[in-house]
Design a protein around this motif. Sequence first.
Motif, mmCIF file in Angstrom:
data_model
loop_
_atom_site.group_PDB
_atom_site.id
_atom_site.type_symbol
_atom_site.label_atom_id
_atom_site.label_comp_id
_atom_site.label_asym_id
_atom_site.label_seq_id
_atom_site.Cartn_x
_atom_site.Cartn_y
_atom_site.Cartn_z
ATOM 1 N N LYS A 366 -5.136 -11.074 1.180
ATOM 2 C CA LYS A 366 -5.071 -10.716 2.594
ATOM 3 C C LYS A 366 -3.814 -11.256 3.270
ATOM 4 C CE LYS A 366 -7.825 -14.607 4.334
ATOM 5 N NZ LYS A 366 -9.028 -14.968 5.130
ATOM 6 N N PHE A 367 -3.038 -12.069 2.572
ATOM 7 C CA PHE A 367 -1.820 -12.626 3.154
ATOM 8 C C PHE A 367 -0.550 -11.932 2.678
ATOM 9 C CE2 PHE A 367 -4.833 -16.243 2.860
ATOM 10 C CZ PHE A 367 -5.007 -16.467 4.219
ATOM 11 N N VAL A 368 -0.550 -11.392 1.475
ATOM 12 C CA VAL A 368 0.691 -10.897 0.862
ATOM 13 C C VAL A 368 0.492 -9.477 0.351
ATOM 14 C CG1 VAL A 368 2.415 -11.266 -0.933
ATOM 15 C CG2 VAL A 368 1.328 -13.231 0.176
ATOM 16 N N SER A 369 1.452 -8.633 0.631
ATOM 17 C CA SER A 369 1.466 -7.272 0.091
ATOM 18 C C SER A 369 2.911 -6.845 -0.102
ATOM 19 C CB SER A 369 0.739 -6.304 1.026
ATOM 20 O OG SER A 369 1.332 -6.292 2.306
ATOM 21 N N PHE A 370 3.112 -5.831 -0.905
ATOM 22 C CA PHE A 370 4.461 -5.320 -1.138
ATOM 23 C C PHE A 370 4.361 -3.847 -1.515
ATOM 24 C CE2 PHE A 370 3.001 -6.768 -5.247
ATOM 25 C CZ PHE A 370 3.458 -5.822 -6.141
ATOM 26 N N GLY A 371 5.479 -3.167 -1.496
ATOM 27 C CA GLY A 371 5.496 -1.756 -1.838
ATOM 28 C C GLY A 371 6.906 -1.203 -1.905
ATOM 29 N N GLU A 456 -3.392 -14.708 11.600
ATOM 30 C CA GLU A 456 -3.856 -13.466 12.207
ATOM 31 C C GLU A 456 -2.876 -12.959 13.267
ATOM 32 O OE1 GLU A 456 -7.766 -11.629 14.554
ATOM 33 O OE2 GLU A 456 -7.737 -13.725 13.876
ATOM 34 N N GLY A 457 -2.522 -11.692 13.151
ATOM 35 C CA GLY A 457 -1.654 -11.051 14.129
ATOM 36 C C GLY A 457 -0.185 -11.121 13.817
ATOM 37 N N PHE A 458 0.244 -12.051 12.958
ATOM 38 C CA PHE A 458 1.670 -12.220 12.668
ATOM 39 C C PHE A 458 2.005 -11.623 11.303
ATOM 40 C CE2 PHE A 458 5.288 -14.421 10.833
ATOM 41 C CZ PHE A 458 6.223 -14.329 11.856
ATOM 42 N N LYS A 459 3.122 -10.912 11.251
ATOM 43 C CA LYS A 459 3.577 -10.351 9.982
ATOM 44 C C LYS A 459 5.090 -10.476 9.886
ATOM 45 C CE LYS A 459 3.958 -5.888 9.227
ATOM 46 N NZ LYS A 459 3.628 -4.455 8.962
ATOM 47 N N TYR A 460 5.531 -10.936 8.721
ATOM 48 C CA TYR A 460 6.964 -10.938 8.405
ATOM 49 C C TYR A 460 7.201 -9.925 7.296
ATOM 50 C CZ TYR A 460 11.287 -12.134 6.005
ATOM 51 O OH TYR A 460 12.509 -12.067 5.387
ATOM 52 N N ARG A 461 8.139 -9.050 7.505
ATOM 53 C CA ARG A 461 8.493 -8.052 6.493
ATOM 54 C C ARG A 461 9.967 -8.185 6.141
ATOM 55 N NH1 ARG A 461 6.850 -1.791 6.288
ATOM 56 N NH2 ARG A 461 5.059 -2.874 5.386
ATOM 57 N N GLN A 508 12.086 -8.381 9.538
ATOM 58 C CA GLN A 508 11.295 -7.895 10.665
ATOM 59 C C GLN A 508 10.120 -8.838 10.917
ATOM 60 O OE1 GLN A 508 10.202 -3.826 9.757
ATOM 61 N NE2 GLN A 508 12.272 -3.320 9.057
ATOM 62 N N PHE A 509 9.999 -9.275 12.170
ATOM 63 C CA PHE A 509 8.936 -10.179 12.572
ATOM 64 C C PHE A 509 8.103 -9.468 13.644
ATOM 65 C CE2 PHE A 509 12.728 -12.467 11.428
ATOM 66 C CZ PHE A 509 12.296 -13.480 10.581
ATOM 67 N N SER A 510 6.802 -9.423 13.468
ATOM 68 C CA SER A 510 5.948 -8.777 14.450
ATOM 69 C C SER A 510 4.721 -9.647 14.707
ATOM 70 C CB SER A 510 5.521 -7.380 13.991
ATOM 71 O OG SER A 510 4.767 -7.447 12.790
ATOM 72 N N TYR A 511 4.253 -9.571 15.952
ATOM 73 C CA TYR A 511 3.078 -10.365 16.331
ATOM 74 C C TYR A 511 2.244 -9.545 17.302
ATOM 75 C CZ TYR A 511 0.172 -14.180 18.095
ATOM 76 O OH TYR A 511 -0.901 -14.966 18.438
#
Length: 1021
Positions: A366-371, A456-461, A508-511
Amino acid sequence: MSKTIYLKQANPPSQKIANRGLIFLLLLIFFIQGNLLAQGIRVTGTVTSSDGAETMPGVNILVKGTTLGTATDIDGRYSINVPDQNAVLVFSFIGYKQQEIRVGNSSTINVLLEQDLSSLSEVIVVGYGTQERAKVTGAISSIGSQEIRALPVPNLASAIQGRAAGVQVTNAGAPGADPIVRVRGIGTVGNNDPLFVIDGVPAGGLNQINPADIESIEVLKDASAAAIYGSRAANGVILVTTKKGKAGKMQVNLDSYVGIQQAWRKLDLLNRDQYIAFGRELLANGNQPVPQRFDNLGELANVETDWQSEMFRTAPIQDHNLTISGGNENALYNVGFGYFAQEGIMLGTDFERVSFRANTDFKINKFVSFGQTLTVSYSDRNNEPFTGGRSQLEHMVKQVPYIPVRDPSRLGGFRSPDRVDGSDPENPVLNAVLRTNRQQDYKILGTAYFDVRPFEGFKYRFLVGMDIGLGTNDQYTPRFFAGDFNNQPFATIQQTKSNFVSPLFSNQFSYQRTIGKHNFDVLGVIEQQTFKNTSLTGAGENSLTNEVRVLQGVQNQTTSSNLIEYALISYIGRINYDFNQKYLFSASVRRDGGSRFGPNYKWGTFPSISAGWRLSEESFMKSLTAVSDLKLRASYGETGNDRIGDYVYQGTINSNMFYNFDGSLQGGGTITALANADLRWETTKMKNIGVDLGLFNDKFNVSFEWFDNRTEGMILGVPIPPSLGFDGAPVANVGTVQNRGVELTLGYRKYTGDFQFSIDGNIGFVNNELVSLGTGRTIFGPGFQGDPLTFTEEGRPIAYFYGWIADGIIQQGETVPGQPNSRPGDIRFRDINGDGVIDANDRTFLGHYLPDFTYGLNFSANYKNFDFNMFLQGVQGNEIFNNLRFHTEGMTRLFNASTVVLDRWTPTNTNTNVPRAVSGDPNRNARASSRFVEDGSYMRVKNIILGYTIPSNAISSWTNGYVSKVRVYFLTQNPLTFTNYSGYDPEIAVRTGINASLGTGIDYGQFPAARSFIGGIQFTF
């Protein structure tokens, strides 16, 4: 189709993973799909529709508050592991109301989904992410995959035509030719092309992208939507998202069609006897001798060639696409193969493309994904030859009708006029068969992303993208002798190799955070993109043989090369806020640093702000039950245009200079134009006001836009005195352009009962004006026969048609002092300034190629297993400079002509608007004038489709369940065109080699659009 997790993953994929080998990747997908097991409670069930009690494949099931999800299979069944009994399953499908069900003690949960025509929860792609349509405050037009695939077009730009209000797409006709796309008018005399962003990577090479691979296209039209792309967004931004995998068992789709194409119109030209009679009069009026051949056709006495029939042909078109998709909550995949081939309706032209796409998404936890996404394609195009400065259509209409196409006795096997014929058009069939202009391109476009969600709510890509283009252009002409004016004494060979590489690195940083009824969405991006373009050209001649087509052993060999580099670094911030989805606010800022600009202006800042108010959510609106949505929105922002050319701010050295020293020419170099270290971006300030209205649960939708785009700092040449000693004028930011307009989109849909249908229409108005040239030059566009055909000056639209006004025919007994070379039967031209002399000062505004409005209308219907679609598209109020009429009606020298000249003025035929025939044209009847400017309005039935889906129970029994869907369809493209334009086709783009901003709408003899008849079949396994 999912509106939640899967669309939110619509960010670019990875070339890095693809380079490990596609075979390994597919094996990994199947391994993960078959063997990864989640812990918890397994829940199964079936999803059906409440209206017809039919099972529903493709329904998204998501465990609320997590990224765990799956989708129903082709029989509507699903199976999913949930963490515990408190888990809540969310069932969603486009066009149906979302349902949430707590698992509790149930291991089997069957669901009935009710239809919901509201589109407010639809998720659309915006810059660097997605957003619910209900919360959008900018002007965005969306086009889905079904609309894209409705037309048999070779590229995605053509698929947009007529689908989005305010977007004008003009096709060039020839297979593989790039259409011209204009979003809300034209803002500069320079490059007006929009920015295309494919899976998050700004990229080109649109002909290499298979339209069957596209999931959606979003057109960002105002600053609120587009300013996040900063210095490249002034002309609009078009976001392209390719298809991704969806959870469920493997699904295989095959879509294949074949058809034929034909020319929908031919011109009426003189036959042999009419041509000879016309030629005698033409030459006699010009006091010139008649060609010897006219008095004795000899061996050609029985020849009468229809050159249009020789050049136009019935041409095949075919397209075949195979897609394999599927996955589970931890691994998704979508792989596609495509083949497209189109022969042109004119000899010597064709386009072929082979494409492969592989998109994957993996979730480690639930913390890490890639593609990744990857597109690899190869295209092969044979271009229309342009020889002697003439298009093939020009050669066709000018060619002598008594000349045969072929002559085995002549080198090369073709025939053209000789001196005894008194005319010199080239043989277009020879050009199509013997001359080669072949363009081969390879494209690799891919991305890889890595997502981390630490809380929760924060994502770094972290995203890496790569756009690679490898091209080869081969041009070859053999030795031949077709006639005295159409021969080649030696074979010519030219080859150009080009390489384009553009890597992108993006952090890219999103919250996202919800506090009560307050919803926040914050984005920050740091990215860099570089561009490197190299080319190497070699050319030579071979006077010995036609068999060698490479640059080996050739004479007069030359080589040249070119290198262009450009870099852009960007810092981006955006915040979206809404209170209870009622009061909406968005703001963004982008700061770009680009190497194309002077040292004093390397950096530019591009802000935007927008707000929206959903009145339909207010308590005082609740009594109006018919209103399902009402939203007011407004935006303001600034965008830039960096497509100004490379190194233009510098004083570059021209080394191709020579000077006479003591009687001997010596080579040298010098600076030919002044530098401008203060050169900066062209900046467009955009204002937009919009209203969105939905009625009766969004069965009826209306969207209205008003916009005002003002481009400041347009780059123009600045006049300098000749005493400075420079050949070229320096460029500076001196011009101002304004585009104002309104757009309206309407839609109605009925999705209940056996008969279901939808009607969608759009219309867009735009007014273009060059407000100021500052200290810049007035601008003449492309010329013809010594006359500029367009002109750009203050107070008028950019590149308006320019020339004299034809004011009737001079009759016997009349004299026109201002036209001393005129005679009865010549054209009288209007004395605009009243000085009694017809000269260059009497040229004036003759019209413009931008229409008053563009429109599109789409009707789709389903009755049980039958489906029908009809699409109309058109423009109104534009003019076309029909330069082809100069060749068919100009009567300046001996060529074949249109049957219009049979009504030419003679002493016994004076009631006509066609001037006399006179070789040499002493009065310049064929000058650039209103005589050749025509109304270019048209309405075209672009597409009619009739399809039938074989009942699923019959298919299943016939194929033992291996095939779940079979649909057959028939379509016709461009079956009807309504226009008063007299040329081959009213859809006029721009000729090869002509500036697209200053020369659009001039018909030099453009390749016409084809009428197509196609049959296709679709399988789902």
